[in-house]
Design an enzyme around this catalytic site. Structure first.
Site, PDB file in Angstrom:
ATOM      1  N   THR A  53       0.782  -1.231   0.177  1.00  0.00           N
ATOM      2  CA  THR A  53       0.131   0.068   0.049  1.00  0.00           C
ATOM      3  C   THR A  53       0.937   1.332  -0.220  1.00  0.00           C
ATOM      4  O   THR A  53       0.650   2.403  -0.813  1.00  0.00           O
ATOM      5  CB  THR A  53      -0.912   0.031   1.240  1.00  0.00           C
ATOM      6  OG1 THR A  53      -2.091  -0.953   1.303  1.00  0.00           O
ATOM      7  CG2 THR A  53      -1.826   1.361   1.286  1.00  0.00           C
ATOM      8  N   CYS A  54       1.963   1.223   0.722  1.00  0.00           N
ATOM      9  CA  CYS A  54       2.802   2.324   0.794  1.00  0.00           C
ATOM     10  C   CYS A  54       3.475   2.754  -0.567  1.00  0.00           C
ATOM     11  O   CYS A  54       3.445   3.993  -0.898  1.00  0.00           O
ATOM     12  CB  CYS A  54       4.023   2.205   1.621  1.00  0.00           C
ATOM     13  SG  CYS A  54       3.577   1.629   3.385  1.00  0.00           S
TER      14      CYS A  54
END
Length: 164
Positions: A53-54
């Site tokens: 997600t980052c």
């Protein structure tokens, strides 16, 4: 206080800690009081560089919205993670973030602990900063957007821009 409640609150001064930034010249240790002095910063905190997600959403959103963030009065955009400075620089280069987002390394989670945002992220990541976004004006926290575990909603660049 629950595990998902940060230690720092709106109106408080950012705690003193040492963070690191790597450039072509090497790794520099920087005091948080110096980094956040006399400027307005939007800082995202992420569980880890190169994580799904980052890398796919969180950091790219701030890179894509950098011009709007600058127009909204931010002097700096920062990304903090409990990773070493070498990893943070490699992640910055991989995402074309150099010169746009300051990649702040907190390898011993000294700063993240002082902020009260360290969480256990399972046996692979271990103790890391949780996902959030903070607005810091001259060293004072003015907004915090804490994510629920495993969520990515309120700390996005779009959400921060819409709520400051």
């Amino acid at each position: 206080m629950t595990e998902d409640t940060p230690t720092i609150d709106v109106g408080q001064t950012i705690p003193d800690a040492t963070i690191q930034i790597k450039s072509e010249e090497g790794v520099d240790s920087i005091e948080t009081a110096d980094y956040f002095r006399d400027c307005r910063v939007v800082m995202i905190t992420v569980p880890g560089a190169f994580t799904q997600t980052c890398s796919a959403k969180h950091l790219p959103g701030y890179i894509d919205q950098a011009d709007k963030l600058k127009a909204a009065g931010f002097d700096k955009i920062a990304c903090l993670a409990v990773n070493d400075a070498n990893v943070m620089r490699a992640w910055s280069l991989e995402n074309n973030a150099e010169g746009i987002v300051d990649m702040l390394s907190d390898p011993l989670h000294e700063f993240s602990n002082a902020l009260g945002i360290v969480r256990f992220h399972g046996p692979v990541l271990g103790q890391r900063a949780t996902r959030c976004a903070m607005v810091i004006d001259n060293g004072v926290l003015t907004h915090i957007f804490m994510e629920e575990p495993a969520a990515f909603e309120v700390s996005s660049a779009d959400h921060v821009l819409a709520n400051i």
